[in-house]
Design a protein around this motif. Structure first.
Motif, mmCIF file in Angstrom:
data_model
loop_
_atom_site.group_PDB
_atom_site.id
_atom_site.type_symbol
_atom_site.label_atom_id
_atom_site.label_comp_id
_atom_site.label_asym_id
_atom_site.label_seq_id
_atom_site.Cartn_x
_atom_site.Cartn_y
_atom_site.Cartn_z
ATOM 1 N N ASN A 155 0.851 -1.186 0.000
ATOM 2 C CA ASN A 155 0.000 0.000 0.000
ATOM 3 C C ASN A 155 0.885 1.233 0.000
ATOM 4 O O ASN A 155 1.927 1.248 0.661
ATOM 5 N N ALA A 156 0.461 2.249 -0.728
ATOM 6 C CA ALA A 156 1.260 3.471 -0.800
ATOM 7 C C ALA A 156 0.360 4.670 -1.045
ATOM 8 O O ALA A 156 -0.711 4.557 -1.640
ATOM 9 N N ILE A 157 0.830 5.817 -0.570
ATOM 10 C CA ILE A 157 0.211 7.100 -0.887
ATOM 11 C C ILE A 157 1.321 8.016 -1.392
ATOM 12 O O ILE A 157 2.483 7.886 -0.986
ATOM 13 N N GLY A 158 0.964 8.916 -2.299
ATOM 14 C CA GLY A 158 1.965 9.814 -2.843
ATOM 15 C C GLY A 158 1.376 11.155 -3.222
ATOM 16 O O GLY A 158 0.167 11.279 -3.443
ATOM 17 N N LEU A 159 2.237 12.127 -3.302
ATOM 18 C CA LEU A 159 1.871 13.465 -3.729
ATOM 19 C C LEU A 159 2.853 13.863 -4.822
ATOM 20 O O LEU A 159 4.064 13.872 -4.605
ATOM 21 N N ASP A 160 2.315 14.147 -6.020
ATOM 22 C CA ASP A 160 3.163 14.460 -7.168
ATOM 23 C C ASP A 160 2.823 15.828 -7.733
ATOM 24 O O ASP A 160 1.668 16.255 -7.704
ATOM 25 N N TYR A 161 3.851 16.468 -8.262
ATOM 26 C CA TYR A 161 3.692 17.763 -8.915
ATOM 27 C C TYR A 161 4.102 17.610 -10.372
ATOM 28 O O TYR A 161 5.214 17.173 -10.672
ATOM 29 N N ASP A 162 3.185 17.951 -11.297
ATOM 30 C CA ASP A 162 3.466 17.877 -12.726
ATOM 31 C C ASP A 162 4.262 19.108 -13.143
ATOM 32 O O ASP A 162 3.750 20.233 -13.100
ATOM 33 N N LEU A 163 5.492 18.905 -13.577
ATOM 34 C CA LEU A 163 6.328 19.994 -14.064
ATOM 35 C C LEU A 163 5.854 20.460 -15.440
ATOM 36 O O LEU A 163 5.923 21.645 -15.756
ATOM 37 N N ASN A 164 5.397 19.508 -16.251
ATOM 38 C CA ASN A 164 4.815 19.786 -17.568
ATOM 39 C C ASN A 164 4.002 18.554 -17.970
ATOM 40 O O ASN A 164 3.693 17.721 -17.110
ATOM 41 N N ASP A 165 3.665 18.399 -19.248
ATOM 42 C CA ASP A 165 2.839 17.269 -19.677
ATOM 43 C C ASP A 165 3.534 15.918 -19.532
ATOM 44 O O ASP A 165 2.879 14.879 -19.538
ATOM 45 N N HIS A 166 4.854 15.917 -19.423
ATOM 46 C CA HIS A 166 5.590 14.652 -19.383
ATOM 47 C C HIS A 166 6.296 14.376 -18.056
ATOM 48 O O HIS A 166 6.362 13.232 -17.626
ATOM 49 N N TRP A 167 6.843 15.375 -17.410
ATOM 50 C CA TRP A 167 7.673 15.181 -16.230
ATOM 51 C C TRP A 167 6.933 15.534 -14.937
ATOM 52 O O TRP A 167 6.181 16.492 -14.885
ATOM 53 N N SER A 168 7.212 14.743 -13.899
ATOM 54 C CA SER A 168 6.657 15.027 -12.571
ATOM 55 C C SER A 168 7.701 14.704 -11.506
ATOM 56 O O SER A 168 8.633 13.930 -11.743
ATOM 57 N N VAL A 169 7.536 15.302 -10.343
ATOM 58 C CA VAL A 169 8.339 14.980 -9.172
ATOM 59 C C VAL A 169 7.370 14.739 -8.025
ATOM 60 O O VAL A 169 6.264 15.282 -8.018
ATOM 61 N N GLY A 170 7.774 13.914 -7.081
ATOM 62 C CA GLY A 170 6.851 13.637 -5.986
ATOM 63 C C GLY A 170 7.516 13.021 -4.779
ATOM 64 O O GLY A 170 8.700 12.692 -4.786
#
Length: 190
Positions: free
Chosen positions: A142-157
């Protein structure tokens, strides 16, 4: 940890309309996690590799989760594991996304100490002080995450994950593993 998992599942269910609109496509993520946060028996960071796939049409009835494959590899040669399951994504602003995932994992860790070994056995002592005793090879993931989309292709989280058998897939030992880390993702096919 069960309460945390139930709270995340409830949040995902409440966010069903937003989740159903997610068409994130295929995504590869690389990350690093702090290993064994709860018990601090095992040490060393884990390197993680994650593949998420576009949600197939037949999963629309359960808010279109994306199937995933996941690997977590300990840099000190301790417990490694691979997992598969379903990941729900909720976009709560233009660039921010909350993810909940649940599935099954397979680990190469130590299940338990030999109950027939004497208390002063060096192997017993080493395992009890340096390894999480997983209780089973097959565990829930089980996991939870929070991600931020830098653009249409890249994300960090950032994310938190828990693997254990919860006294459902096995009985007895259940020291489990709790890991938390950061990741970078590349997405296509949107």
């Amino acid at each position: 940890m069960t309460r945390l998992g139930l709270a995340a599942l409830a949040a995902a269910c409440l966010a069903a309309p937003a989740i159903a609109d997610d068409e994130r496509g295929t995504e590869i993520r690389l990350g690093v996690t702090a290993h064994d946060l709860a018990d601090h028996v095992e040490d060393g960071p884990n390197i993680t590799v994650d593949a998420l796939f576009a949600s197939p049409d037949f999963l629309e009835a359960i808010w279109s989760p994306r199937p995933y494959l996941y690997g977590s590899f300990n840099t000190n040669g301790l417990t490694n594991f691979g997992a598969t399951g379903l990941a729900w994504n909720w976009a709560f602003s233009e660039n921010w996304n909350f993810e909940f995932r649940t599935g099954l994992s397979y680990n190469d860790g130590v299940e338990d100490i030999d109950p027939n070994s004497p208390p002063d056995d060096p192997t017993r002592i080493r395992l009890a002080t340096t390894r999480s005793l997983m209780g089973n090879e097959i565990l829930f993931h089980n996991a939870i995450g929070l991600d931020y989309d830098l653009n249409d292709h890249w994300s960090v989280g950032a994310y938190y994950e828990h693997i254990s058998h919860g006294q459902i897939l096995a009985s007895g030992r259940n020291q489990a593993l709790d890991n938390a880390g950061i990741r970078v993702g590349y997405r296509w096919g949107r």
